[in-house]
Design an enzyme around this catalytic site. Structure first.
Site, PDB file in Angstrom:
ATOM      1  N   ARG A 128       6.472 -16.316  48.316  1.00  0.00           N
ATOM      2  CA  ARG A 128       6.431 -15.231  47.209  1.00  0.00           C
ATOM      3  C   ARG A 128       5.589 -15.543  46.027  1.00  0.00           C
ATOM      4  O   ARG A 128       5.109 -14.843  45.351  1.00  0.00           O
ATOM      5  CB  ARG A 128       7.804 -14.516  46.605  1.00  0.00           C
ATOM      6  CG  ARG A 128       8.451 -13.802  47.614  1.00  0.00           C
ATOM      7  CD  ARG A 128       9.867 -13.218  47.213  1.00  0.00           C
ATOM      8  NE  ARG A 128      10.570 -12.621  48.285  1.00  0.00           N
ATOM      9  CZ  ARG A 128      10.419 -11.297  48.502  1.00  0.00           C
ATOM     10  NH1 ARG A 128       9.294 -10.463  47.814  1.00  0.00           N
ATOM     11  NH2 ARG A 128      11.150 -10.738  49.522  1.00  0.00           N
ATOM     12  N   GLU A 187      13.779 -17.415  52.631  1.00  0.00           N
ATOM     13  CA  GLU A 187      14.736 -16.186  52.661  1.00  0.00           C
ATOM     14  C   GLU A 187      15.099 -16.110  54.188  1.00  0.00           C
ATOM     15  O   GLU A 187      14.393 -16.495  55.106  1.00  0.00           O
ATOM     16  CB  GLU A 187      13.926 -15.312  52.193  1.00  0.00           C
ATOM     17  CG  GLU A 187      13.660 -15.102  50.763  1.00  0.00           C
ATOM     18  CD  GLU A 187      12.998 -13.752  50.377  1.00  0.00           C
ATOM     19  OE1 GLU A 187      13.131 -12.850  51.079  1.00  0.00           O
ATOM     20  OE2 GLU A 187      12.116 -13.749  49.269  1.00  0.00           O
ATOM     21  N   GLU A 193       7.324  -4.755  52.886  1.00  0.00           N
ATOM     22  CA  GLU A 193       7.490  -5.333  51.729  1.00  0.00           C
ATOM     23  C   GLU A 193       6.129  -6.263  51.626  1.00  0.00           C
ATOM     24  O   GLU A 193       5.671  -6.032  50.430  1.00  0.00           O
ATOM     25  CB  GLU A 193       8.650  -5.983  51.567  1.00  0.00           C
ATOM     26  CG  GLU A 193       9.043  -6.577  50.022  1.00  0.00           C
ATOM     27  CD  GLU A 193      10.384  -7.101  49.891  1.00  0.00           C
ATOM     28  OE1 GLU A 193      10.596  -7.382  48.671  1.00  0.00           O
ATOM     29  OE2 GLU A 193      10.760  -7.556  50.920  1.00  0.00           O
ATOM     30  N   ASP A 209       0.146   1.858  49.686  1.00  0.00           N
ATOM     31  CA  ASP A 209      -0.133   2.688  48.519  1.00  0.00           C
ATOM     32  C   ASP A 209      -1.340   2.255  47.968  1.00  0.00           C
ATOM     33  O   ASP A 209      -1.362   1.349  46.924  1.00  0.00           O
ATOM     34  CB  ASP A 209       1.066   2.503  47.659  1.00  0.00           C
ATOM     35  CG  ASP A 209       0.802   3.409  46.518  1.00  0.00           C
ATOM     36  OD1 ASP A 209       0.029   4.277  46.455  1.00  0.00           O
ATOM     37  OD2 ASP A 209       1.746   2.933  45.488  1.00  0.00           O
ATOM     38  N   HIS A 268      18.493  -0.624  54.000  1.00  0.00           N
ATOM     39  CA  HIS A 268      17.817  -1.556  54.983  1.00  0.00           C
ATOM     40  C   HIS A 268      16.658  -0.848  55.379  1.00  0.00           C
ATOM     41  O   HIS A 268      16.459   0.139  56.427  1.00  0.00           O
ATOM     42  CB  HIS A 268      18.886  -1.434  56.300  1.00  0.00           C
ATOM     43  CG  HIS A 268      20.259  -1.979  56.052  1.00  0.00           C
ATOM     44  ND1 HIS A 268      20.364  -3.204  55.687  1.00  0.00           N
ATOM     45  CD2 HIS A 268      21.341  -1.170  56.060  1.00  0.00           C
ATOM     46  CE1 HIS A 268      21.911  -3.276  55.504  1.00  0.00           C
ATOM     47  NE2 HIS A 268      22.461  -2.413  55.598  1.00  0.00           N
ATOM     48  N   CYS A 272      14.032  -2.040  57.177  1.00  0.00           N
ATOM     49  CA  CYS A 272      13.736  -1.784  58.462  1.00  0.00           C
ATOM     50  C   CYS A 272      14.002  -0.655  59.479  1.00  0.00           C
ATOM     51  O   CYS A 272      13.589  -0.259  60.324  1.00  0.00           O
ATOM     52  CB  CYS A 272      14.257  -3.176  59.227  1.00  0.00           C
ATOM     53  SG  CYS A 272      15.540  -4.043  58.456  1.00  0.00           S
TER      54      CYS A 272
END
Length: 811
Positions: A458, A487, A498, A555, A777, A779
């Site tokens: 990240r 993670e 994400e 976006d 969630h 996903c």
């Protein structure tokens, strides 16, 4: 003469010039006008011969003609049967009407007195010339040119009958008929007006003494046409049948050369006939469409330009009528109304060809007459689209019809299916090859080799992503899986979403310097700053390609011009020196990005004073780059060429081209190659720039009511108090909060191509304490909602949850 059905074949018959001239759409049949030899024999017959001798002569003529003309399969009788069977709706006695026509058998006339038609017995009729479709040409709508023997000077327009009836006269006749019940005057008007193409012109041509041979003016009195058609469906059945009879007469005329402008006017008028909305008229409508489809390219050019002058309401009606015709031919509500599909394979190609003329007319107007989405036929979503796509790929320029030759008719949802399945096939092919290579080297297969695995930190999101994609170029067409280092999340779709969102957000940040955000237009554009490495622009292009490939919406706020450049050309050229991403740009394109500058240039174009003396400008522009002002010539020696009243249009065009093409060429070329490194597919040829934008970004227009209707529940019922509180709160949210909710629950704040229903959004009951915040969630597009006690508490916890929703972890 008779209306004929084509041979029963899977492919289209030969095109114009291959056996029959393009003008001879409806040629001689068993009961048609005799040949030259037979005509001479008929002239020698005496008028006083008895009925028996006449019958013998007719039988002989039929035998002769049957020997000369090639036989047609039984498809022909089916077409006639379809005409009779189709008369079960509004025109319930249409078969009786056809029988009456058959009995008349009037003498053969000239263009002013067209031949009366005979329909049922057409087994010896010649075939109509078919469409010749060239799928890979830029001019998809053009037809083959005329044969050499028909390339003669266009004959003069024949003289028209004198008709003096005005709109007022017609309306008075209608009022009198309605009041008295005597429709004789109206019947005479309709039967005369539609009896031939010449009569149609005599009635509706604005000035019968003027030729109207230009594309600018069709010469049609549109108001009179509209009034006559509006009144037609309110007349008795015999009046409506007389119109259909006249149209058949006009279609059955024998054409011996190029069409005149009067013929084209008649076609333009007949296409607007509201009777063709009824399935009982579809056989006639099909032959009208076939004749129009088989016209020359020059004739189509006139029809396209004349059609753009039709009012929006009438234009939309014609388009809807053609779409309905195609839909009902594909999926008839009553199959017995039409001939079997195999016996009228030319119906759909003819209608689609004519529809393409209206699509061309629509694209000539800015803004267009109707939206491009009004040409979508959602019925095509239910056919085998991949078969259509493969036919299009395999048969190329052959005569085999495919809807992909006319992509404007295919909805964005259907195109998405084609692109997804094409992508899946490419993914499977790449993965299979990787597996085969592994086994051939006697290495143990690893399931990870079937995916594009991206591992990123990240804290180093952009650099890690750039390194991973550069290192794994050969795997870009595999299914994408993302892992954030440190993670524990497993990527079932949510991590991928994400990763896209975070990466796009960082790359497009103003501090990053790759893109400039224009507040006036609320969109990003490429920075023109020069640099040594454009690989990050390639990364953005690859991200967009991966988004389309993996059905992820992003976006990204690029102007429409960007997607137009992205399809220039839609297929990457083999020549590496060829220019890419260069398209024709206008001042309208600049308005969408830099409206203030575009307004200034527009003022320059309309300035009435002396441009050279008042503006004192040259063909040179200036840009600031890292605090340094640099100058660029728009043309050689541009700094020495003043902008004047005479050359200001050239100046504006060159300036717009500089801003949107030349100054950002290297940046956009890298972006272009990045996108096409993932999305290289012939399916891109099917897309409009606006459709690429929707595939990449989804739709920004949220409809939470539609989401409410399609939401599924687990542990809740839609009537439960908590669920009612939830939707009361959500529907009352601002647009910004609604987007945050969508982002929180699905990983994206955009609506996919198929609408809210495609999200498969689910609300599940969470058995945790009501002190807890909602959990999502991404996903699975699932929201876990505790049973909050009241609306206020639900609103408070929901806003906190959706406003602090970045990161991924496991409880």
């Amino acid at each position: 003469m008779s209306l004929q059905s084509p041979p029963a074949a899977a492919e289209l018959p030969p095109g114009p010039g291959e056996g029959h001239p393009p003008g001879a759409e409806l040629s001689q049949g068993s009961a048609a006008a005799p040949s030259a030899e037979e005509g001479g024999e008929e002239e020698e017959e005496e008028e006083g011969e008895g009925e028996k001798e006449k019958e013998k002569e007719k039988e002989k003529e039929k035998e002769k003609e049957g020997e000369k003309l090639p036989p047609i399969p039984s498809a022909s009788t089916a077409a006639a049967g379809g005409l009779e069977e189709g008369a079960k709706n509004q025109f319930s006695t249409f078969s009786n009407f056809i029988t009456t026509i058959n009995q008349k058998k009037e003498g053969i006339g000239n263009r002013n007195s067209p031949t009366q038609l005979v329909i049922p017995n057409i087994k010896n009729g010649r075939d109509l010339p078919a469409l010749c479709l060239d799928v890979r040409q830029k001019k998809r709508m053009s037809m083959d040119t005329l044969p050499q023997e028909l390339k003669a000077p266009i004959p003069p327009e024949p003289s028209l009958p004198i008709r003096t009836k005005t709109v007022k006269d017609f309306q008075d006749d209608m009022e009198k008929s309605k009041a008295s019940g005597d429709w004789k005057a109206v019947h005479n008007f309709y039967s005369t007006t539609f009896d031939s193409f010449l009569e149609i012109n005599a009635a509706f041509k604005k000035d019968t003494n003027s030729p109207f041979n230009t594309i600018e003016d069709s010469g049609i009195d549109a108001n009179f046409v509209n009034v006559v058609y509006d009144a037609l469906l309110n007349t008795p059945q015999d009046v409506q049948k007389s119109v259909l009879k006249g149209i058949i007469n006009g279609l059955l005329q024998e054409w011996t050369g190029p069409r005149t402008k009067d013929d084209l006017r008649a076609y333009c008028i007949l296409l607007q006939n509201p009777q063709f909305s009824n399935t009982s008229t579809y056989v006639i409508y099909a032959h009208l469409l076939r004749q129009i489809a088989a016209l020359t390219e020059a004739d189509h050019h006139f029809l396209v330009h004349w059609s753009k002058k039709i009012s929006q309401k009438r234009f939309k009606q014609v388009v809807d009528r053609l779409l309905q015709f195609i839909s009902l031919r594909l999926f008839p509500a009553k199959p017995e109304e039409f001939p079997p599909m195999v016996k009228c394979t030319w119906w759909i190609p003819s209608a689609t060809k004519v529809l393409s003329l209206f699509n061309a007319a629509n694209s000539l107007i800015s803004p267009p007459i109707i939206s491009y989405t009004d040409f979508y036929n959602s019925t095509l979503d239910h056919i085998d689209l991949m078969e259509e796509y493969h036919n299009w790929q395999c048969y190329g320029n052959s005569h085999r019809f495919s809807f992909c030759q006319y992509p404007f008719i295919i909805s964005i949802a259907a195109k998405k299916v084609i692109i997804q399945r094409d992508s899946e096939q490419q993914m499977i092919s790449i993965a299979r090859q990787s597996l085969v290579d592994k086994v051939s080297r006697r290495q143990k297969p690893d399931m990870n080799m079937l995916f594009l695995n991206v591992k990123v930190r990240r804290t180093h999101l952009v650099s890690d992503s750039l390194d991973e994609l550069a290192r794994k170029k050969a795997d870009l067409k595999k299914k994408l899986k993302v892992t954030f280092v440190g993670e524990a999340g497993l990527d079932m779709g949510g991590l991928t979403k994400e990763w896209f969102l975070l990466l796009i957000r960082q790359i497009f940040h103003p501090d990053y310097g790759m893109f400039t955000y224009h507040k006036d237009s609320q969109c990003h554009w490429f920075s023109s700053f020069k640099c040594d490495n454009y690989s990050e622009f390639r990364l953005v292009g690859a991200l967009m390609g991966l988004a389309v490939y993996n059905s992820i919406t992003l976006d990204i706020r690029f102007p429409p011009c960007c997607y137009k450049k992205l399809l220039s050309p839609p297929i990457v050229p083999c020549d590496h020196n060829a220019l890419v991403g260069i398209c024709g740009v206008t001042l309208d394109d600049l308005f969408q990005i830099m409206p203030e500058l575009a307004h200034g240039l527009s003022e320059l174009l309309s300035y009435e004073g002396n441009v050279e003396e008042d503006f004192y400008s040259t063909f040179q522009v200036f840009q600031e780059e890292f605090g340094v002002i640099k100058s660029y010539n728009l043309k050689p020696n541009g700094d020495k060429i003043p902008v004047t009243n005479r050359n200001r249009k050239e100046y504006v065009q060159l300036y717009v081209d500089f801003l949107l093409n030349r100054s950002i060429y290297k940046q956009f070329a890298a972006f272009y190659y990045g996108f096409h490194s993932v999305c290289a597919s012939y399916a891109l040829l099917l897309l409009r720039p606006e459709e690429v934008e929707i595939l990449v970004c989804g739709s920004p227009e949220l409809d939470m009511s539609a989401l409410q209707r399609s939401t599924q529940y687990e542990g809740y019922q839609k009537t439960d108090l908590t669920i009612r509180y939830f939707w009361d709160v959500v529907l009352g949210f601002s647009l910004d909060l609604q987007k945050k909710l969508l982002h929180f629950a699905t990983g994206s704040d955009r609506v996919p191509v198929g609408g809210m229903a495609d999200l498969n959004f689910k609300i599940s009951r969470s058995e945790t304490s009501t002190n807890w915040l909602p959990v999502a969630h991404t996903c699975f597009n699932q929201l876990c909602l505790p049973p909050y006690k009241n609306k206020k508490e639900l609103r408070q916890k929901l806003i906190i949850g959706i406003s602090n929703a970045e990161g991924f972890g496991l409880e």
